[in-house]
Design an enzyme around this catalytic site. Structure first.
Site, short mmCIF file in Angstrom:
data_model
loop_
_atom_site.label_atom_id
_atom_site.label_comp_id
_atom_site.label_asym_id
_atom_site.label_seq_id
_atom_site.Cartn_x
_atom_site.Cartn_y
_atom_site.Cartn_z
N GLY A 11 0.78 -1.25 0.00
CA GLY A 11 0.00 0.00 0.00
C GLY A 11 0.80 1.28 0.00
CB SER A 12 4.24 2.25 -1.01
OG SER A 12 4.35 1.98 -2.38
CG ASN A 13 1.49 3.62 -5.72
OD1 ASN A 13 1.84 4.68 -6.22
ND2 ASN A 13 2.09 2.46 -5.98
CG MET A 89 -1.63 -7.74 -6.67
SD MET A 89 -0.86 -6.80 -8.00
CE MET A 89 -0.01 -8.12 -8.84
CG HIS A 108 1.18 -1.23 -15.60
ND1 HIS A 108 0.99 -2.49 -15.09
CD2 HIS A 108 2.13 -1.35 -16.57
CE1 HIS A 108 1.76 -3.34 -15.73
NE2 HIS A 108 2.47 -2.68 -16.63
CG ASP A 140 -9.98 -0.57 -21.46
OD1 ASP A 140 -9.28 -1.48 -20.94
OD2 ASP A 140 -9.69 -0.05 -22.56
CD GLU A 141 -13.87 -3.00 -22.59
OE1 GLU A 141 -14.08 -2.70 -23.77
OE2 GLU A 141 -13.99 -2.18 -21.66
CD GLU A 173 4.67 2.54 -9.18
OE1 GLU A 173 3.65 2.23 -8.56
OE2 GLU A 173 5.55 1.71 -9.47
C1 GRF Z 1 3.07 -0.73 -7.74
O1 GRF Z 1 4.30 -0.92 -8.38
C2 GRF Z 1 1.98 -0.47 -8.75
O2 GRF Z 1 2.44 0.23 -9.87
C3 GRF Z 1 1.55 -1.85 -9.12
O3 GRF Z 1 1.60 -2.58 -7.92
C4 GRF Z 1 2.55 -1.98 -7.05
C5 GRF Z 1 1.85 -1.69 -5.77
O4 GRF Z 1 2.72 -1.19 -4.79
N1 GRF Z 1 0.24 -1.83 -9.74
P1 GRF Z 1 2.13 -0.59 -3.46
O5 GRF Z 1 1.28 -1.67 -2.79
O6 GRF Z 1 1.33 0.63 -3.79
O7 GRF Z 1 3.34 -0.27 -2.63
#
Ligand code: GRF
Length: 201
Positions: A11-13, A89, A108, A140-141, A173
């Site tokens: 969950g770093s994002n 995921m 991504h 999208d799909e 990111e």
């Molecule tokens: C990130 O690299 C994101 O681009 C990808 O999955 C990873 C998630 O990292 N979709 P985090 O859980 O947000 O640290």
């Protein structure tokens, strides 16, 4: 604008988005709920510690549509207007995408359309790309395919390995996702075919 964040891992994002909101770099949005399909996800624990509303809907062993219906119900119950996939995921069912048309963002870790799918940073490194990066796009799909909101590039340096490259991409990111959410939340854009065009541009 109310955000719903979906995650499966550390969950770093998500934390970068929460921090951008807290420090008012990202204005006019709030995180209404954080949802995970993995009960023990680190990001979910972090969200709880921040006092955010959290839900876990474990996906393992469930039919995609049934699991997604629970998630959609939770997002709607919290008044979510923009869904942000942050290391979620799991592929979304068509019904999920239809429930939030052009209202689901994904991050991504490659410069799409190069290297969709898993381990994008390793794919880029092993291919010998000299530029890597990240993409924020509408979902999208098709996998890692929707309209691109923004991208940030990272040079592949001599001496990099897939791990060091992934670390530098992650820094970008964390900047890019909040910026993209801000753009979408502002409403100052239109979508022309595949193009995300800022109003006045
Ligand atoms: C990130 O690299 C994101 O681009 C990808 O999955 C990873 C998630 O990292 N979709 P985090 O859980 O947000 O640290």
């Amino acid at each position: 604008m109310k955000l719903g964040v979906l995650l499966s891992g550390r969950g770093s994002n998500f934390l970068a988005i929460a921090e951008a909101i807290r420090t008012e770099r990202l204005k006019g949005v709030e995180i209404a709920v954080v949802i995970s399909n993995v009960a023990e996800a680190g990001g979910l624990k972090a969200a709880r510690e921040l006092g955010l509303k959290c839900e876990a809907f474990v996906s393992k062993g469930r039919k995609r549509e049934e699991h997604d219906a629970d998630v959609i119900g939770c997002l709607k119950a919290h008044g979510v207007e923009l869904v942000c996939l942050a290391g979620y995921m799991r592929l979304l069912s068509p019904g999920f995408i239809a429930a939030f048309p052009n209202r689901i963002l994904n991050i991504h870790p490659s410069l799409l359309p190069a290297f969709p799918g898993l381990e994008a940073q390793t794919q880029a490194f092993e291919y010998g790309a000299k530029l890597a990066g990240c993409t924020i796009h509408f979902v999208d799909e098709h996998l890692d395919h929707g309209v691109i909101v923004l991208q940030r590039a990272v040079a592949v340096e001599d001496g990099d390995d897939a791990h060091s490259l992934a670390e530098r991409i992650l820094v970008e990111e964390h900047i890019a996702y909040s910026e993209a959410i801000g753009l979408v939340a502002s409403g100052q854009y239109e979508i022309r075919g595949r193009l995300f065009v800022r109003k006045g541009a």
